[in-house]
Design a protein around this motif. Structure first.
Motif, PDB file in Angstrom:
ATOM      1  N   HIS A   1      43.487  74.085  -3.022  1.00 34.34           N
ATOM      2  CA  HIS A   1      44.579  74.070  -2.061  1.00 34.34           C
ATOM      3  C   HIS A   1      45.850  73.508  -2.709  1.00 34.34           C
ATOM      4  O   HIS A   1      46.942  74.074  -2.579  1.00 34.34           O
ATOM      5  N   LEU A   2      45.658  72.379  -3.436  1.00 35.68           N
ATOM      6  CA  LEU A   2      46.797  71.758  -4.110  1.00 35.68           C
ATOM      7  C   LEU A   2      47.412  72.722  -5.118  1.00 35.68           C
ATOM      8  O   LEU A   2      48.638  72.878  -5.205  1.00 35.68           O
ATOM      9  N   TYR A   3      46.550  73.411  -5.863  1.00 38.36           N
ATOM     10  CA  TYR A   3      47.019  74.385  -6.859  1.00 38.36           C
ATOM     11  C   TYR A   3      47.759  75.515  -6.168  1.00 38.36           C
ATOM     12  O   TYR A   3      48.821  75.945  -6.611  1.00 38.36           O
ATOM     13  N   GLY A   4      47.204  75.985  -5.052  1.00 37.86           N
ATOM     14  CA  GLY A   4      47.805  77.079  -4.306  1.00 37.86           C
ATOM     15  C   GLY A   4      49.215  76.756  -3.838  1.00 37.86           C
ATOM     16  O   GLY A   4      50.085  77.620  -3.797  1.00 37.86           O
ATOM     17  N   LYS A   5      49.429  75.482  -3.503  1.00 38.87           N
ATOM     18  CA  LYS A   5      50.759  75.103  -3.030  1.00 38.87           C
ATOM     19  C   LYS A   5      51.791  75.158  -4.154  1.00 38.87           C
ATOM     20  O   LYS A   5      52.970  75.359  -3.917  1.00 38.87           O
ATOM     21  N   LEU A   6      51.302  74.909  -5.371  1.00 42.02           N
ATOM     22  CA  LEU A   6      52.225  74.845  -6.499  1.00 42.02           C
ATOM     23  C   LEU A   6      52.388  76.170  -7.228  1.00 42.02           C
ATOM     24  O   LEU A   6      53.377  76.412  -7.895  1.00 42.02           O
ATOM     25  N   GLN A   7      51.363  77.008  -7.070  1.00 46.20           N
ATOM     26  CA  GLN A   7      51.263  78.185  -7.923  1.00 46.20           C
ATOM     27  C   GLN A   7      52.518  79.032  -7.933  1.00 46.20           C
ATOM     28  O   GLN A   7      53.002  79.470  -6.903  1.00 46.20           O
ATOM     29  N   SER A   8      53.027  79.241  -9.122  1.00 38.98           N
ATOM     30  CA  SER A   8      54.223  80.066  -9.209  1.00 38.98           C
ATOM     31  C   SER A   8      53.943  81.341  -9.978  1.00 38.98           C
ATOM     32  O   SER A   8      54.783  82.195 -10.115  1.00 38.98           O
ATOM     33  N   VAL A   9      52.726  81.445 -10.525  1.00 40.09           N
ATOM     34  CA  VAL A   9      52.373  82.652 -11.254  1.00 40.09           C
ATOM     35  C   VAL A   9      51.376  83.426 -10.406  1.00 40.09           C
ATOM     36  O   VAL A   9      50.367  82.884  -9.988  1.00 40.09           O
TER      37      VAL A   9
END
Lengths: 438, 350
Positions: free
Chosen positions: B165-173
């Motif tokens: 979830h945390l990664y999903g919020k940041l994901q820009s690629v």
């Protein structure tokens, strides 16, 4: 001490004497040696290499009689040519490399002297460049295509097997028709169809073996061997057993095709080669190979036991890495021995069967001597990061020529031949390190 | 008047006769016994000079005149104003000075070519490889790893979900996907596959104490994907082998190891270090962009190095696939310690 009779010495010995002579200390003798060398070179000597046989027979009755070809060049000179051309190749991003290849070959061929006349290489650099581009592309597919798809190297390999007879004929045609001696060209007369008929059965068997893998790769989920150890071992076992028939058969047929279809001027070479020699040599080499593996393991274990107290204290990983490296090196060195046995036995036999008109050849390489040259050449090349390659090559050529005798008339050849321009087969052969026997 | 001694071969026979070539400006007379042949220089094909090899003059009628007197031939050609394109080669080849210069220049040029030229070429080439080629590679590589080394993750589902979830919020690629596995022999590790699959091992996740550290490692791996590192790596690896094979032409199996194998591996390691450094920069950029301290990057690296027993120091830099831990942790030097982000909107720009 009387003046030696330089006129009776063969050219190779004269060159050797000249190399060790001090021109300042003995100017007259040096001048005489130079004069004799010049005479031989211009083919007007009182003792051309044709007479070298007589000198040899006098000095050593055990030596087989006959003329010898000598290498008149030097490793230092070849090194200079090699490295300068290598630099130009780099500076032109490899385009010049085809011209470099031609110069290197011209130097090596042009320094082989037989009966007062040099060989020469006439290959066109542009043809070599075209061939090299194709060869590199094929090699790229073979070596790196596997990173993208498992089937790519297999497709390349199958293509290579299917094309092999054509590659062989094309390579021999290019090499031979671009080689001359006494102003006459060599040539190769077998047709591609002839080569395909010669190799039909062994090629079909190899193709089925790799084609099966390829089919699996395309139909199945990918690498069938990686998932299935049993299938893998079964495949390796079948291939190893097949190798006992395939390798000697293919080598024999290739030699036979090459030696019976090569020409010089209008004259054709012939050789009555016995396939039995190939099967026997392969069996012996394979047996020696199995002994070699055990020897390599034994040496590694003994060395490991001796050195363990020293390096064992450092690190387990270091011990494993050193052990692996030692095993690998020992294996390579020992493994060159069965290869040497195989190469020397079959080459000696094939060359000793070779004849053209009234001239016949005899080759008498010794297995251990050939092996020691291979090993020292390899060590020198590795230690110098390849800089010793020119020296190694010259050394190997000298050795081969020393073992080759030519008996009979070396004159009276005639006839002009056509010239083959395409170097594609030649370059594919080079890229995959295939030796066609000449 | 230049007079040259040599051998004359009439076309189509191996029988040579000694002959003398008397040269005038644009033509020469070949004396063979009592016969005289008139030769026009412009109709002759003269072979290039190479060391002390005999020179071959191809006559238009198929005959040949062969001589060892290279000097005289060159003088004749020069006096007639005929220059050979390759005559300069012989000048370089005959001198030890130039050979030694080439000896130094060859490795230097190779070094420049591989260090600066290859990455330059590899980047657009790698970018041209379509996603449809890369994507199936992930399943294949992961399948292989799953079979041999990796095991299903034993992390609590909630923990994984939180991180994803945390990664999903940041994901820009777009197109990256986080997966979790038990590392086994690989230990605390993370890696990115060509098609965008990023794998974190349980052992690594257990080392992570803060969101910032998670972002650091996830961003580093995302960097590998975003910058197309796996393809650049493949292209460069293939490139080194091909360039050496292409330039050297004929190699034999043994010399392959010395000339292509060893330098190839060293070159590969140097490329790998460069790509790792790029991914590090990418991760640092992401950290500061989303409001975490760069110290998070260093703290995780330090823990990783401890866990792996400081492997790093045993090998000199040029034998390592990654830049040294010391130089990497120095990247994250910061007064601000790594703690859970107080930034309320991680990846705030979006």
């Amino acid at each position: 001490m009387g003046e030696p009779d330089y006129g009776a010495l063969p050219l190779e010995e004269l060159l050797e004497i000249e190399r060790h002579m001090d021109p300042e200390a003995a100017p007259e003798r040096y001048a005489e040696v130079r004069r004799q060398i010049e005479l031989r070179h211009s083919g007007m000597g009182p003792a051309g290499s044709g007479n070298a046989g007589e000198a040899d027979a006098r000095s050593d009755a055990q030596e087989p009689e006959g003329a010898r070809a000598v290498f008149t060049g030097s490793a230092g000179e070849y090194f200079r040519i090699w490295i300068v051309n290598l630099l130009f190749s780099l500076l032109t991003l490899g385009i010049y490399s085809a011209w470099a290849t031609v110069r290197n070959r011209r130097y090596l061929y042009g320094n082989v002297e037989l009966d007062g006349s040099r060989f020469d290489f006439h290959g066109s650099p542009l043809a070599i460049l075209r061939g090299r581009i194709l060869a590199v592309l094929l090699f790229a597919a073979y070596a790196f295509g596997g990173d993208f798809h498992y089937a790519v190297p297999l497709v390349a390999l199958c293509l290579l097997i299917v094309a092999a007879p054509w590659i062989m004929v094309a390579a021999l045609r290019f090499r031979l028709s671009n080689t001359s001696w006494k102003s006459l060209r060599f040539g190769f007369e077998a047709t591609t169809g002839h080569a395909y008929r010669t190799f039909a059965v062994p090629a079909a068997i190899t193709l089925v073996a790799y084609g099966a893998l390829l089919g699996q790769a395309i139909v199945g989920q990918g690498d069938v061997l990686q998932g299935n150890l049993k299938a893998y071992f079964a495949w390796v076992l079948v291939m190893s057993l097949l190798a006992f028939w395939l390798i000697p058969t293919i080598s024999f047929r290739a030699r036979n095709l090459a030696f019976n279809n090569a020409c010089f001027g209008q004259h054709r070479f012939s050789a009555d080669i016995d396939s039995g020699v190939f099967y026997a040599a392969f069996l012996k080499a394979a047996g020696l190979g199995i002994v070699a593996i055990f020897a390599a393991i034994l040496v590694t274990v003994v060395l490991g036991a001796a050195l363990f107290p020293v390096i064992g204290l450092i690190d387990k990983q270091v011990v494993l890495a050193t052990g692996g490296a030692v095993f690998y090196v020992v294996l390579i060195l020992v493994y060159l021995l069965p290869f040497a046995l195989w190469h020397v036995r079959t080459t000696n036999h094939a060359f000793s069967a070779l004849r053209i008109e009234g001239t016949h050849f005899s080759m008498s390489m010794k297995v251990l001597e050939y092996w020691s040259i291979l090993v020292t050449n390899a060590i020198a090349a590795v230690l110098t990061l390849g800089l010793a390659l020119p020296w190694a090559k010259v050394r190997m050529i000298r050795f081969r020529l020393r073992c080759l005798r030519i008996q009979g008339e070396l004159g009276g050849f005639a006839g002009d031949r056509g010239v083959t321009q395409s170097a594609t087969g030649d370059q594919i052969g080079d890229a995959f390190d295939i030796d066609f026997g000449f | 008047m230049i007079s040259i001694q040599g051998q004359y071969y009439p076309g189509g026979t191996s029988e040579g006769q000694s002959a003398t070539l008397n040269c005038a400006e644009q033509e020469g007379t070949l004396e063979v016994g009592a016969t005289r042949l008139r030769l026009l220089l412009e109709q002759l094909e003269v072979s290039d000079r190479l060391a002390g090899l005999p020179r071959r003059l191809q006559l238009p009628d198929g005959g040949q005149f062969i001589t060892l007197d290279n000097e005289a031939i060159d003088r004749w050609l020069a006096s007639a104003g005929r220059r050979h394109v390759f005559s300069f080669l012989s000048f370089f080849e005959d001198s030890w000075h130039w050979a030694l210069l080439a000896l130094v220049a060859v490795p230097a040029v190779l070094f420049l070519l591989f260090t600066f030229g290859m990455p330059l070429i590899a980047k657009p080439l790698a970018a041209a490889i379509p996603h449809s080629v890369k994507e199936p590679l992930d399943a294949r590589i992961l399948g292989m790893l799953d079979e041999r080394v990796l095991a299903p993750s034993e992390l609590a589902e909630s923990k994984r979900d939180a991180l994803t979830h945390l990664y999903g919020k940041l994901q820009s690629v777009s197109g990256t996907k986080l997966l979790y596995r038990k590392g086994g022999a690989l230990g605390a590790n993370a890696f990115a596959l060509p098609g965008g699959t990023i794998v974190l091992t349980d052992e690594l996740v257990e080392l992570i104490d803060s969101d910032g550290e998670f972002i650091a490692v996830a961003a580093h791996e995302t960097g590998h994907v975003a910058l197309n590192h796996s393809m650049r790596n493949l292209v460069q690896a293939a490139g080194v082998g091909l360039v050496l094979g292409w330039i050297l032409g004929d190699l034999s199996a043994v010399t392959d190891i010395a000339l292509v194998g060893v330098p190839g591996i060293l070159q590969q390691l140097s490329y790998s270090r460069k790509l790792e450094a790029e991914a590090d920069q990418y991760a640092l950029g992401w950290l500061s962009f989303s409001g975490y301290s760069p110290a998070c990057f260093s703290s995780l690296l330090t823990k990783l190095a401890d866990r792996h027993g400081g492997d790093d120091e045993r090998f000199p830099d040029f034998l390592s696939s990654h830049p040294s831990t010391a130089s990497r942790t120095a990247l994250g030097d910061s007064v601000e310690p790594c703690r859970d982000s107080d930034s309320t909107s991680p990846g705030g720009a979006r």
